[in-house]
Design an enzyme around this catalytic site. Sequence first.
Site, PDB file in Angstrom:
ATOM      1  N   GLU A  63      56.905  39.858  51.348  1.00  0.00           N
ATOM      2  CA  GLU A  63      58.219  40.478  51.088  1.00  0.00           C
ATOM      3  C   GLU A  63      58.983  40.792  52.372  1.00  0.00           C
ATOM      4  O   GLU A  63      60.196  40.698  52.424  1.00  0.00           O
ATOM      5  CB  GLU A  63      58.014  41.741  50.256  1.00  0.00           C
ATOM      6  CG  GLU A  63      59.294  42.265  49.663  1.00  0.00           C
ATOM      7  CD  GLU A  63      59.069  43.197  48.478  1.00  0.00           C
ATOM      8  OE1 GLU A  63      58.164  42.932  47.672  1.00  0.00           O
ATOM      9  OE2 GLU A  63      59.791  44.195  48.387  1.00  0.00           O
TER      10      GLU A  63
ATOM     11  N   TYR B 185      50.309  51.239  47.977  1.00  0.00           N
ATOM     12  CA  TYR B 185      51.682  50.942  47.578  1.00  0.00           C
ATOM     13  C   TYR B 185      52.358  52.195  46.995  1.00  0.00           C
ATOM     14  O   TYR B 185      51.881  52.759  46.013  1.00  0.00           O
ATOM     15  CB  TYR B 185      51.663  49.808  46.549  1.00  0.00           C
ATOM     16  CG  TYR B 185      53.027  49.325  46.209  1.00  0.00           C
ATOM     17  CD1 TYR B 185      53.792  48.699  47.174  1.00  0.00           C
ATOM     18  CD2 TYR B 185      53.561  49.514  44.943  1.00  0.00           C
ATOM     19  CE1 TYR B 185      55.066  48.268  46.879  1.00  0.00           C
ATOM     20  CE2 TYR B 185      54.828  49.086  44.637  1.00  0.00           C
ATOM     21  CZ  TYR B 185      55.581  48.467  45.617  1.00  0.00           C
ATOM     22  OH  TYR B 185      56.846  48.053  45.325  1.00  0.00           O
TER      23      TYR B 185
END
Lengths: 76, 692
Positions: free
Chosen positions: B10, B322
Amino acid sequence: MSCKICSRQVKEKGYCNRHLKAYQNIYEKFEMWKKALEVTWMDYLSKISKNSLTGEWAKEVAKQLIEDDRRNVKEK
Amino acid sequence: MRKYTLIIAEKPDAASRIATALDDNGKTIRENSKDVPFFVAKNGDKEIIVASALGHLYTVTGTKKGEWSYPVFNYQWQPRWIVEKSASKIRVWLKVISKLAENATEFVDACDYDIEGSIIGYSILKYACNGKEKTAKRMKYSTLTREELKESFANLLPHLDFDLIEAGLARHEIDWLYGINLSRALTLAAKNSSCRYTTLSTGRVQGPTLKYLETREKNIRVFVPTPFWNITAKISIDDHSFDFEYGKKAIETKTEATNISATCKVREGKIDKIDIKEFQQNPPVPFDLSALQSEAYNFFKYTPIQTSKIAQYLYVNALISYPRTSSQKLPPTIGYDIILKKLCKSTLYQELAQKLLVQGALKPNEGTKVDPAHPAIYPTGDQPDKALDASEKNIYDLIVKRFLAVFGEPVLKQSVKVSVDINQNLFFMTGYRTLKEGWMKYYKPYVHSKDVSLPKLFEGKKVTVENVVLKDNFTKPPLRYNPRSLLKKMEKEKIGTKATRATVIQTLYTRKYLEGVQNMTITDLGFGVAEVLRNYCPDVASSEMTKKLEEKMEQIQLKQDTKQNVLTDAIKVLKTVTSTLKQNQTEIGVQLGQKIKQLQLDRQTVGNCNKCQTGKLVIIRSKKTGKRFIGCTNFFESTCNASFPLPQKGTIKSLSSLCKTCGYPVIKVLISQKYPWNLCLNPNCPVKENKK
Ligand SMILES: [Zn+2]
């Protein structure tokens, strides 16, 4: 027709929807003040118009009601 | 020819971490093509190239260029550089990825495993890698630690999560349709009426959020306080003073209150009753993002966006898992004891982690919320590569301590409720004592015991009344929202996602619908927009419809509905809404135009006019000379000619303050490469005279 206080459109009793709600609140809360402090309507209006916790629109209505009363007394 | 597996991450930081973790020697070679970095790793006999996105590289846009009208229902996904001027960097970025894709034999999507990450990976594979979304495999992980990345790569998911992607695409497309149509309707209405161009916006989540703020502000502005009284007593027991409160917390009449307080004017009272209770306090539950944001605001006053950014940094550096999760679960597979052992290497946490390790079986006190993709937020136990700054340290400490606390034992507390009889009036006080510290020892300084130590007490014991105080009170208006409470409200009403809520709030500030951070106050323009929405498209501003749409999008993810169905429904609603807005365009324009004019006037206003006492002093540009000066608004009615000269260079800012010497308004002058200075408008101000 516009509100007694601001330029917004009248909803009821000469007030726009904002000031009408404030007026209704003032009217409703008077019972509690009367019971709590044995105040008169005018005394009550003067007290809430000076209270820092009173909302801006409610203050405007209270002051306008006081002003209205003064004018009525003069006219009489 | 060079053949390799192409992994799409990402962000560049994550790409570098993934490449390092997958390389047999734990090293990666950073290569560059046209300033776009990618990372090369050797994994057995495989060569791996990890390229990265820069967040979203594709976005939804209309199919017709340059046409600024509504309604619009035709759209497509396009590279962001085509749509946004500021995204020009993405053009080269995509070229490099496409070039790398040409020789790749295998494709892996390693973007964050959530809606946004899945769309980022999907669109790159589909558009930049020539339709590789169908064959690409998926890496799923919750931390960027070497161990987890290696394991994730060894056990690749056979394909992308298409249900999640469908749901995500639907969300983006619906949000775009709502945003573009409603915002254009408002902007065009205002422009046609006031001939001024001001970007107004609203959207699927923005509308209801603005409505919460409006409702709260209205309740505050129409609020009328009511009086009540309370009585407290300072009571001395064995030479220690304690504050007691009269049994009835709000006495409604002054007569009753003064009567009670008068009968309490005695020197002595006696303990009437002692009620001792023991109770347990369970450990807190693990952090999901909103709980972390809330606690970070509580202790450090960080806004949700700040906390989110800091947590993201800690995640990219493999220090925490995360963070954009809504889970309150910590499954055993994350390896509780491994993390604790790693934390033992840090002098800060060694003692606490050690305590838990010897405590025996580790069982976290989990909450009820789940997230299909990720567990709750936890520290990986890895040590930071480079020193953390103060705010990063704070958030990291909070996360570690919370993680430790959830494994702690319940706190055992004792409450002692004492009532004292003062001339037949009962006053109360409750003291607390911690009997077993349990999880609290892991969560300091983020928890306080609030213990009050009490002397020896028995019923009937005589006590001294030091004083009795009767206090006038008033009921309070509701509190204005702050970033934390507004976020909580949005979450409770189930509108938006954890990834988008904070941005929606930010937009309300950018559009000048909202002012103040700790006391969020809706502006006149905000009121105007909220009112238009309520009058002409009440559904758009209602939580109900937004919530329903959120549910439908969840159903796509669960295969209970299709993206096509949900979009068709949304467009149907929008068709009705936009046609109502069009019909009432003039009226809406008048309402909004006034607010915009007012807003622009406020921005130009530097203070009240001292000369006529009724006008406002504003910055005016002379049509004749092109020069700017300050004049009174009554100048236009030819009733006041007050005017003051202004410096012709630089930016003028209103300070809303008056000169301490002469009482005229003061402004700030900002000229580039010079120190800004404050200027009193009065040319004859004594301060200036003195300088001469
Ligand atoms: Zn009004």
